[in-house]
Design a protein around this motif. Structure first.
Motif, PDB file in Angstrom:
ATOM      1  N   SER A 160       0.846  -1.196   0.000  1.00 38.55           N
ATOM      2  CA  SER A 160       0.000   0.000   0.000  1.00 38.55           C
ATOM      3  C   SER A 160       0.881   1.245   0.000  1.00 38.55           C
ATOM      4  O   SER A 160       1.934   1.272   0.651  1.00 38.55           O
ATOM      5  CB  SER A 160      -0.903   0.019   1.240  1.00 38.55           C
ATOM      6  N   ILE A 161       0.435   2.255  -0.705  1.00 40.34           N
ATOM      7  CA  ILE A 161       1.149   3.529  -0.738  1.00 40.34           C
ATOM      8  C   ILE A 161       0.839   4.301   0.540  1.00 40.34           C
ATOM      9  O   ILE A 161      -0.309   4.312   1.008  1.00 40.34           O
ATOM     10  CB  ILE A 161       0.709   4.357  -1.963  1.00 40.34           C
ATOM     11  N   ARG A 162       1.832   4.932   1.114  1.00 37.77           N
ATOM     12  CA  ARG A 162       1.597   5.882   2.202  1.00 37.77           C
ATOM     13  C   ARG A 162       1.552   7.266   1.562  1.00 37.77           C
ATOM     14  O   ARG A 162       2.573   7.793   1.111  1.00 37.77           O
ATOM     15  CB  ARG A 162       2.701   5.809   3.261  1.00 37.77           C
ATOM     16  N   TYR A 163       0.367   7.838   1.498  1.00 37.46           N
ATOM     17  CA  TYR A 163       0.223   9.127   0.832  1.00 37.46           C
ATOM     18  C   TYR A 163       1.012  10.221   1.545  1.00 37.46           C
ATOM     19  O   TYR A 163       1.369  11.237   0.939  1.00 37.46           O
ATOM     20  CB  TYR A 163      -1.255   9.505   0.728  1.00 37.46           C
ATOM     21  N   THR A 164       1.305   9.991   2.817  1.00 40.53           N
ATOM     22  CA  THR A 164       2.116  10.969   3.556  1.00 40.53           C
ATOM     23  C   THR A 164       3.544  11.029   3.028  1.00 40.53           C
ATOM     24  O   THR A 164       4.258  12.004   3.280  1.00 40.53           O
ATOM     25  CB  THR A 164       2.147  10.616   5.051  1.00 40.53           C
ATOM     26  N   ASP A 165       3.993  10.010   2.313  1.00 40.43           N
ATOM     27  CA  ASP A 165       5.349  10.009   1.751  1.00 40.43           C
ATOM     28  C   ASP A 165       5.453  10.864   0.497  1.00 40.43           C
ATOM     29  O   ASP A 165       6.551  11.289   0.115  1.00 40.43           O
ATOM     30  CB  ASP A 165       5.776   8.584   1.372  1.00 40.43           C
TER      31      ASP A 165
END
Length: 555
Positions: free
Chosen positions: A545-550
């Motif tokens: 899953s992508i961490r949108y915070t990154d």
């Protein structure tokens, strides 16, 4: 061609309402959006649901950044960093971990994070009140005291937290293990023990649902993450707004909208039009087609994604080992790699990801139709005679939303099986139905699976997750495999402090699994994403899953 163009045009028109992303807002296209946000719920095994969970909730600890591979940062699995826990110590004499919690953290609902939220999260896990008790499973894998199979009995006291997890003060929590086990910190990074906002959860509890499963399955997952849920229409779209007071700093992407576009070809068209910023789940051929397109980037890593064939031991005739072996030798592995993955995959020669500590190369089945026919005869079904009596057992299920990727693969498999006398048919089913039947009901007879990955980066974790019997701590034993010797060997290996000794036992277990064809490993493939050049900062995590915070977003 006319039909293809009109379908793509329809996709563009459907997205025109959202419009192209502006400023720091981004639009992501995926094969689906969360079916639920409850990691103890029926949608927990669905990747799109896991994406929603990690967007809204935070772990106690995480992995430090490691090396950069093909433009993507991968974790350093030997180094842990604080998240909601700022620091920790371990007392080997008492098997007790003391976690010092981060102060000054608030959530989207205005609640302040403290030890009560941690206690609530573990109390909920031990209640085993959800459809899929993943929080309990992770605690059991880590040998947290009191999180044994006894919680599934009739003794209500066994479900109480007791003194194995204790609140020392508002910002200190102690966790005691029943035995030495190095998997505690790794499991605390996984989505199934992310920390809930107790205040909001309890505010949405009912007498019939004291742990708010319905609320989290259908409305929100309240926590302390970098994004707040703005809107959510199942099977359509989910939108997150950045939380400006996020303890790790306000996210650069102020608004993230994820739109469901089931056909990968349509996702590709919209990305190329400039109306979307990032897409997931394209076919390898589609990723390859835009690898050199100006303004777009394709990035990926070889992590833990794979494809295997699932055969349910509780459904005849899949309890016949010779039949399972026949199927293993009927599969044209190289053709699947060429046809389904455009060469961007390798044959999977083991039972756990080859990148994981403790992996042993034990499988490596060869494509040999004549051997498959011979084994089929040994199984009692010469040339397939008698297999028609098993009706729908040979209906090969797969996720319908993944038709673009899996369609060519299942057609190759069906043709190859029929050539040796196995009457395979195809059974595409919706992702939510597939996930429920795999994780909760465990009644899929025959299936192709490309969405299961052990998020704990350890061969032993994978073995307990998928192959240990449920009564001894297994959770996602979708093929209903039971082997008392394996259960006993794993119970010793998981607390063995000697790495060489532990790895030797794990290798023996993997050999047993391969001999029984517990499942049939087919390929391992790259996790990839395609995105516009305005997006950067992508990192890979074991849940994929992508961490949108990154993410960093340029104008």
């Amino acid at each position: 061609m006319k039909t293809m163009m009109s379908t793509a045009t329809a996709a563009l028109c459907a997205l025109s309402v959202a419009g192209a992303a502006t400023a720091q807002e981004i639009l992501i296209l995926a094969e689906d959006v969360p079916a639920g946000l409850n990691y103890d719920g029926p949608a927990a095994a669905i990747p799109s649901s896991q994406q929603g969970m990690v967007t809204l909730l935070e772990p106690l600890v995480g992995y430090a950044d490691g090396e950069t591979v093909d433009g993507v940062v991968v974790p350093d699995f030997d180094t842990f960093e604080g998240r909601l826990a700022e620091s920790w110590t371990y007392d080997a004499d008492t098997l007790t971990w003391t976690f010092n919690l981060r102060q000054g953290v608030t959530g989207c609902g205005g609640a302040t994070f403290n030890a009560d939220d941690v206690m609530y999260t573990f109390e909920r896990a031990k209640s085993v009140s959800g459809a899929a008790p993943i929080g309990w499973f992770l605690s059991n894998v880590a040998s947290i005291d009191g999180f044994g199979p006894e919680v599934f009995g009739d003794d209500a006291a066994a479900k109480e937290l007791g003194d194995s997890i204790v609140k020392i003060d508002d910002y200190t929590v102690q966790i005691r293990q029943a035995e030495p086990n190095a998997l505690l910190l790794p499991v605390l990074t996984i989505f199934g023990l992310l920390i809930f906002d107790k205040e909001t959860m309890e505010a949405n509890a009912t007498e019939a649902d004291p742990w708010s499963h319905d609320y989290v399955n259908n409305t929100n997952a309240p926590g302390f993450g970098g994004y707040c849920l703005e809107s959510w229409a199942k099977n359509e779209q989910i939108t997150y707004s950045s939380f400006p007071d996020y303890y790790r700093g306000a996210p650069d992407a102020t608004r993230v909208s994820v739109r469901r576009v089931p056909q990968s070809s349509n996702r590709l068209v919209v990305l190329r039009s400039g109306q979307a910023d990032l897409v997931t789940g394209l076919t390898p051929r589609e990723y390859n087609s835009i690898a050199d397109v100006d303004g777009l980037t394709v990035a990926g890593v070889t992590g833990n994604e794979n494809l295997f064939i699932h055969m349910n031991f509780d459904v005849e005739p899949f309890d016949n080992i010779k039949l399972r072996e026949a199927i293993a030798h009927a599969i044209p592995y190289d053709q699947i790699i060429a046809t389904g993955y455009f060469g961007e995959a390798t044959q999977w020669n083991g039972m756990v990801p080859s990148t994981y500590p403790g992996y042993a190369e034990v499988a490596g089945f060869s494509y040999d139709p004549e051997m498959a026919k011979s084994l089929l005869a040994e199984a009692g079904y010469p040339d397939g005679a008698g297999l028609d009596a098993f009706g729908e057992a040979f209906a090969l299920s797969y996720v319908a939303e993944k038709e673009s990727t899996l369609g060519p693969i299942v057609n190759v498999i069906q043709t190859a099986l029929r050539e040796v006398g196995i009457p395979a048919t195809l059974d595409p089913i919706p992702q939510t139905q597939y996930g429920d039947r795999q994780l909760v009901r465990r009644d899929l007879p025959f299936a192709v699976n490309d969405q299961e990955k052990p998020i704990g980066v350890d061969a032993g974790y994978a073995i307990q997750l998928f192959f240990v019997s449920p009564e001894n701590g297994g959770l996602n034993n979708m093929v209903n495999y039971r082997n008392a010797d394996l259960d006993t060997m794993w119970s010793g290996a998981r607390v063995d402090p000697d790495t060489a000794s532990r790895d030797a036992t794990l290798a023996q277990i993997q050999e047993m699994l391969a001999a029984d064809v517990a499942w049939l490993p087919i390929v391992e493939y790259r996790t990839q994403w395609a995105f516009r050049d305005r997006v950067s900062g992508l990192k890979w995590y074991p849940d994929n899953s992508i961490r949108y915070t990154d993410l960093q977003i340029s104008e």
